[in-house]
Design a protein around this motif. Structure first.
Motif, PDB file in Angstrom:
ATOM      1  N   ASP A   6      11.150  -6.244   3.802  1.00 39.80           N
ATOM      2  CA  ASP A   6      10.190  -6.487   4.582  1.00 39.80           C
ATOM      3  C   ASP A   6      10.726  -6.389   5.868  1.00 39.80           C
ATOM      4  OD1 ASP A   6       7.739  -6.764   5.838  1.00 39.80           O
ATOM      5  OD2 ASP A   6       7.486  -8.384   4.827  1.00 39.80           O
ATOM      6  N   SER A  21       3.539  -2.464   6.717  1.00 35.00           N
ATOM      7  CA  SER A  21       2.843  -2.093   5.501  1.00 35.00           C
ATOM      8  C   SER A  21       3.511  -1.897   4.441  1.00 35.00           C
ATOM      9  CB  SER A  21       1.830  -1.099   5.948  1.00 35.00           C
ATOM     10  OG  SER A  21       2.069   0.164   5.946  1.00 35.00           O
ATOM     11  N   ARG A  22       2.915  -2.096   3.116  1.00 31.34           N
ATOM     12  CA  ARG A  22       3.487  -1.716   1.800  1.00 31.34           C
ATOM     13  C   ARG A  22       3.705  -0.130   1.998  1.00 31.34           C
ATOM     14  NH1 ARG A  22       0.684  -2.959  -3.755  1.00 31.34           N
ATOM     15  NH2 ARG A  22       1.611  -5.218  -3.189  1.00 31.34           N
ATOM     16  N   GLN A  23       2.704   0.490   2.514  1.00 33.92           N
ATOM     17  CA  GLN A  23       2.946   2.034   2.428  1.00 33.92           C
ATOM     18  C   GLN A  23       4.181   2.562   3.510  1.00 33.92           C
ATOM     19  OE1 GLN A  23       1.334   4.340   0.702  1.00 33.92           O
ATOM     20  NE2 GLN A  23       2.607   5.931   1.530  1.00 33.92           N
ATOM     21  N   GLU A  24       4.270   1.831   4.507  1.00 31.04           N
ATOM     22  CA  GLU A  24       5.372   2.185   5.202  1.00 31.04           C
ATOM     23  C   GLU A  24       6.842   1.818   4.818  1.00 31.04           C
ATOM     24  OE1 GLU A  24       4.010   1.339   9.922  1.00 31.04           O
ATOM     25  OE2 GLU A  24       4.074  -0.475   8.633  1.00 31.04           O
ATOM     26  N   ARG A  25       6.861   0.574   4.165  1.00 21.82           N
ATOM     27  CA  ARG A  25       8.243   0.248   3.237  1.00 21.82           C
ATOM     28  C   ARG A  25       8.381   1.222   2.176  1.00 21.82           C
ATOM     29  NH1 ARG A  25       5.674  -4.746   2.979  1.00 21.82           N
ATOM     30  NH2 ARG A  25       5.444  -4.709   0.880  1.00 21.82           N
ATOM     31  N   LYS A  26       7.229   1.640   1.565  1.00 21.07           N
ATOM     32  CA  LYS A  26       7.632   2.581   0.311  1.00 21.07           C
ATOM     33  C   LYS A  26       7.995   3.998   1.079  1.00 21.07           C
ATOM     34  CE  LYS A  26       5.099   4.868  -3.488  1.00 21.07           C
ATOM     35  NZ  LYS A  26       3.873   5.154  -4.099  1.00 21.07           N
ATOM     36  N   GLN A  27       7.525   4.520   2.060  1.00 21.24           N
ATOM     37  CA  GLN A  27       7.877   5.434   2.841  1.00 21.24           C
ATOM     38  C   GLN A  27       9.473   5.504   3.494  1.00 21.24           C
ATOM     39  OE1 GLN A  27       6.669   8.597   2.657  1.00 21.24           O
ATOM     40  NE2 GLN A  27       8.376   9.447   3.849  1.00 21.24           N
ATOM     41  N   ARG A  30      11.824   5.710   0.253  1.00 23.26           N
ATOM     42  CA  ARG A  30      11.663   6.875  -0.447  1.00 23.26           C
ATOM     43  C   ARG A  30      12.828   8.010   0.500  1.00 23.26           C
ATOM     44  NH1 ARG A  30       9.261  12.322   0.145  1.00 23.26           N
ATOM     45  NH2 ARG A  30       8.767  12.864  -1.926  1.00 23.26           N
ATOM     46  N   ARG A  67       9.502   4.288  -8.700  1.00 26.43           N
ATOM     47  CA  ARG A  67       8.402   4.087  -7.662  1.00 26.43           C
ATOM     48  C   ARG A  67       8.219   5.304  -6.885  1.00 26.43           C
ATOM     49  NH1 ARG A  67       9.674  -2.138  -6.493  1.00 26.43           N
ATOM     50  NH2 ARG A  67       9.666  -3.123  -8.608  1.00 26.43           N
ATOM     51  N   HIS A  68       9.286   6.031  -6.772  1.00 26.79           N
ATOM     52  CA  HIS A  68       9.262   7.167  -5.588  1.00 26.79           C
ATOM     53  C   HIS A  68       9.383   8.479  -6.199  1.00 26.79           C
ATOM     54  CE1 HIS A  68       9.578   3.865  -2.854  1.00 26.79           C
ATOM     55  NE2 HIS A  68      10.617   3.155  -3.831  1.00 26.79           N
TER      56      HIS A  68
END
Length: 219
Positions: A6, A21-27, A30, A67-68
């Motif tokens: 985070d 955000s969770r989406q930003e961390r995921k991106q 990835r 997850r990606h």
């Protein structure tokens, strides 16, 4: 440092803590997987790459990889798309303004040269995997067809080509794309100082192709 953590902006004087955000961390994770894979592919084929080493390089556990991406093949296809998406847009932009064949040739060759030099790892990956078979080779073939399709549409706006059939426009576009692929390989294999000669030859090859346009009888 893991890209999956985070990450927050830590400047209490200028602004409060801003969570990512969770989406930003995921991106970010990835992208870290894609970047790691590309780094590992500098001098080896994609088939030798393991999920475990890509995950480790990106700072995540192997199970988090899914997850990606559903598989390593899906990651490879994403690398193909990442390498070609920006170039397609740049090439289309380079062909927007020139009103002559020569203008289009010069702008297109200059764009390819600039983009290959700025993204050599991506293009080494593409040229190595193009004939490797499997999902990656199919993805590269699809991207090249889309590339050729874009070019065929742009060629149709030149007066001598407006009466050409769709089939013949695509044939001409395929020839031009083949020259660009050859030029890309030559740039990747070039010795220092050879770039001007390679780009000059590319322009001559394209002019030679376009010289035949007035003599072609479209069907």
């Amino acid at each position: 440092m893991s890209n999956a953590v985070d990450i927050r902006t830590l400047d209490p004087v200028s602004e409060p803590l801003t969570p990512v955000s969770r989406q930003e961390r995921k991106q970010r994770t990835r992208q870290a997987l894609l970047d790691t894979a590309l780094d590992l592919l500098a001098d080896r084929p994609f088939a030798t790459l393991s999920l475990r080493e890509v995950a480790k390089g990106a700072g995540i556990v192997p199970t988090a990889f899914y997850r990606h991406f559903a598989s390593m093949e899906e990651l490879g296809v994403a690398l193909v798309e990442e390498a070609t998406r920006t170039l397609r847009g740049m090439m289309r932009s380079a062909r927007t303004d020139p009103d002559t064949y020569q203008g289009m040739i010069s702008a297109s060759v200059a764009t390819v040269h600039q983009f290959v030099r700025a993204n050599e790892d991506h293009f080494r990956f593409l040229t190595r995997e193009r004939y490797g078979g499997g999902p990656l080779a199919r993805a590269i073939a699809v991207e090249l067809r889309m590339f050729s399709g874009d070019l065929a549409i742009d060629l149709a706006r030149f007066a001598p080509l407006r009466a050409w059939s769709t089939e013949d426009l695509h044939m001409l576009a395929d020839l031009i794309v083949s020259v660009m692929i050859t030029t890309t390989v030559e740039l990747l294999e070039a010795r220092p100082g050879e770039d001007p000669k390679i780009t000059g030859t590319a322009e001559k090859r394209l002019r030679l192709i376009l010289l035949g346009i007035p003599h072609w009888k479209t069907t």
